[in-house]
Design a protein around this motif. Structure first.
Motif, PDB file in Angstrom:
ATOM      1  N   LYS A 159      39.982  39.254  37.898  1.00 33.77           N
ATOM      2  CA  LYS A 159      39.587  38.590  37.032  1.00 33.77           C
ATOM      3  C   LYS A 159      38.729  39.233  35.961  1.00 33.77           C
ATOM      4  O   LYS A 159      38.700  39.778  34.516  1.00 33.77           O
ATOM      5  CB  LYS A 159      39.714  37.375  36.545  1.00 33.77           C
ATOM      6  CG  LYS A 159      40.432  37.111  34.642  1.00 33.77           C
ATOM      7  CD  LYS A 159      41.738  37.002  34.832  1.00 33.77           C
ATOM      8  CE  LYS A 159      41.884  36.309  33.392  1.00 33.77           C
ATOM      9  NZ  LYS A 159      41.888  34.850  32.827  1.00 33.77           N
ATOM     10  N   THR A 191      38.741  42.659  35.508  1.00 37.31           N
ATOM     11  CA  THR A 191      39.410  43.449  34.556  1.00 37.31           C
ATOM     12  C   THR A 191      39.435  44.063  33.404  1.00 37.31           C
ATOM     13  O   THR A 191      39.119  44.373  32.476  1.00 37.31           O
ATOM     14  CB  THR A 191      41.018  42.935  34.707  1.00 37.31           C
ATOM     15  OG1 THR A 191      42.100  43.029  35.793  1.00 37.31           O
ATOM     16  CG2 THR A 191      41.792  43.325  33.326  1.00 37.31           C
ATOM     17  N   MET A 237      39.598  38.242  28.011  1.00 34.18           N
ATOM     18  CA  MET A 237      40.484  38.612  29.287  1.00 34.18           C
ATOM     19  C   MET A 237      39.431  37.852  30.661  1.00 34.18           C
ATOM     20  O   MET A 237      40.067  37.736  31.956  1.00 34.18           O
ATOM     21  CB  MET A 237      40.516  39.931  29.627  1.00 34.18           C
ATOM     22  CG  MET A 237      41.460  40.860  28.163  1.00 34.18           C
ATOM     23  SD  MET A 237      41.555  41.779  29.201  1.00 34.18           S
ATOM     24  CE  MET A 237      42.952  42.706  27.781  1.00 34.18           C
ATOM     25  N   THR A 276      39.137  31.435  32.100  1.00 35.64           N
ATOM     26  CA  THR A 276      40.499  31.454  32.840  1.00 35.64           C
ATOM     27  C   THR A 276      40.105  29.807  32.562  1.00 35.64           C
ATOM     28  O   THR A 276      39.375  29.363  33.011  1.00 35.64           O
ATOM     29  CB  THR A 276      41.041  31.495  34.451  1.00 35.64           C
ATOM     30  OG1 THR A 276      41.397  33.129  34.532  1.00 35.64           O
ATOM     31  CG2 THR A 276      42.656  31.269  34.574  1.00 35.64           C
ATOM     32  N   THR A 326      45.651  41.290  32.344  1.00 31.72           N
ATOM     33  CA  THR A 326      45.205  40.535  33.615  1.00 31.72           C
ATOM     34  C   THR A 326      46.028  40.050  34.376  1.00 31.72           C
ATOM     35  O   THR A 326      45.954  39.591  35.539  1.00 31.72           O
ATOM     36  CB  THR A 326      44.368  38.709  32.800  1.00 31.72           C
ATOM     37  OG1 THR A 326      45.324  38.225  32.339  1.00 31.72           O
ATOM     38  CG2 THR A 326      43.321  39.532  31.926  1.00 31.72           C
ATOM     39  N   SER A 352      45.893  33.809  34.337  1.00 28.30           N
ATOM     40  CA  SER A 352      46.524  34.638  33.216  1.00 28.30           C
ATOM     41  C   SER A 352      46.357  34.451  32.048  1.00 28.30           C
ATOM     42  O   SER A 352      46.281  34.947  31.005  1.00 28.30           O
ATOM     43  CB  SER A 352      47.579  35.971  33.660  1.00 28.30           C
ATOM     44  OG  SER A 352      48.466  35.248  33.140  1.00 28.30           O
TER      45      SER A 352
END
Length: 348
Positions: free
Chosen positions: A81, A84, A118, A121, A237, A260
């Motif tokens: 995560k 990304t 992004m 989470t 993601t 995601s």
């Protein structure tokens, strides 16, 4: 009335329906909690206490034998995560002005916005989905996701970590309930069963409290751009996390989809970063609105997509397959046939 049965027909229903009810309360009666007070206010605004108890029970339900699996799963998801978000931020910085876009349809877009939506989470949503569609080990992967909460990782990704200090006490405080539950559950199997049984029961309560932090009006304020940002978060993601879950964590991709989303805590990050890095001050308000919209959009989409994925390729498909074979075995036994049917791998 078969309310539970009706909710179960909705993908991620036990999480999604209470979350929508909470969002409706927050949107149309934002001061309901303060007006009602007492236990009603605690139920409406009690996201952290409910999550703390839930996290404790989740820790108690995990066996010591599963620890390597939990660490591997959580490490892969967190690293993927963050990587990304960092890559997306670098790409965005090549095409967007240093301080972001401050006018027009793309108002609010910046490298800061991209990284914020992004990078973090929604841990509570992830745990709820994994409890319903994944495994206990996948749900326990939230233990390292606390690293993503707040501005720390965003500052690191933006290259300004030199003026920030790692919140060790906060991280330890986030992990402590899980560690205590984990210790008790492994010291006494009876306690593991006792506390573990409370995990699914608390899902709708946490979802309702989480929904009371979401406002549907945010989507109207940011318009189509905010919705597109949320969808892009799921696509970008979600793709990298599913691939990492399958090829690195040896999962089936369900945990990747569940991770995601965008965390509610990310909404505060643009303003915090703007206070440290002045060049983002002008874009921070619009960026905050975009991040908030992404929180709403991903909170609504993640349960649906996770459910669909799990039913096709995840744990649920395996459960349905085993149930089907059990029925066929019973049928062959009733007809006097020897042995069981050959169980072949599930065709994708």
């Amino acid at each position: 009335m078969k309310i539970k049965q009706a909710i179960d027909r909705i993908p991620g229903g036990l999480m999604l329906v209470p979350l929508l009810l909470g969002a409706c309360v927050h949107t149309f009666a934002p001061h309901a909690g303060k007006s009602l007070g007492s236990f009603s206010n605690a139920l409406i605004t009690g996201t952290l206490p409910i999550l703390a108890v839930w996290f404790f029970c989740m820790g108690a339900s995990i066996s010591l034998k599963a620890t390597p699996v939990v660490l591997r799963k959580s490490g892969v998801l967190v690293a993927t995560k963050v990587a990304t978000a960092a890559l997306a931020g670098v790409v965005a910085s090549r095409f967007l002005p240093p301080g972001g876009i401050t006018s027009g349809f793309l108002t609010g877009l910046s490298a800061l916005t991209v990284i914020c939506v992004m990078n973090e989470t929604n841990g509570g949503l992830y745990m709820a989905l994994m409890q319903q569609y994944g495994t206990k080990e996948e749900a326990g992967a939230f233990c390292l996701m606390s690293l993503e909460s707040g501005p720390f990782m965003t500052m690191v990704t933006l290259g300004i970590a030199g003026i920030a200090s790692f919140p060790y006490a906060t991280l330890f405080g986030a992990l402590l309930p899980f560690l205590i539950g984990f210790a008790l559950g492994n010291l006494d199997p009876e306690l593991r069963r006792f506390f573990g049984s409370a995990v699914p029961v608390m899902v709708p309560f946490f979802a309702f409290a989480l929904g009371n932090n979401l406002d549907f009006a945010v989507i109207l304020n940011t318009g189509l751009l905010g919705i597109l940002v949320g969808i892009c978060v799921m696509l970008v993601t979600g793709t990298t996390l599913v691939l990492a879950d399958i090829f690195l964590a040896k999962g089936n991709g369900t945990a990747g989809i569940g991770a995601s989303s965008t965390a509610g805590a990310a909404v505060a990050v643009p303003q915090i970063i703007a206070g440290i890095e002045p060049r983002y001050a002008a874009v921070a308000p619009a960026a905050t609105a975009l991040v908030a919209t992404s929180v709403v959009v991903t909170a609504l989409l993640t349960p649906v997509v996770t459910s669909l994925w799990a039913r096709r390729w995840g744990v649920l498909s395996a459960k349905y397959r085993d149930a089907a074979f059990a029925s066929l075995d019973a049928l062959t036994d009733s007809q006097g046939l020897d042995g069981q049917l050959e169980r072949r791998p599930l065709e994708q």
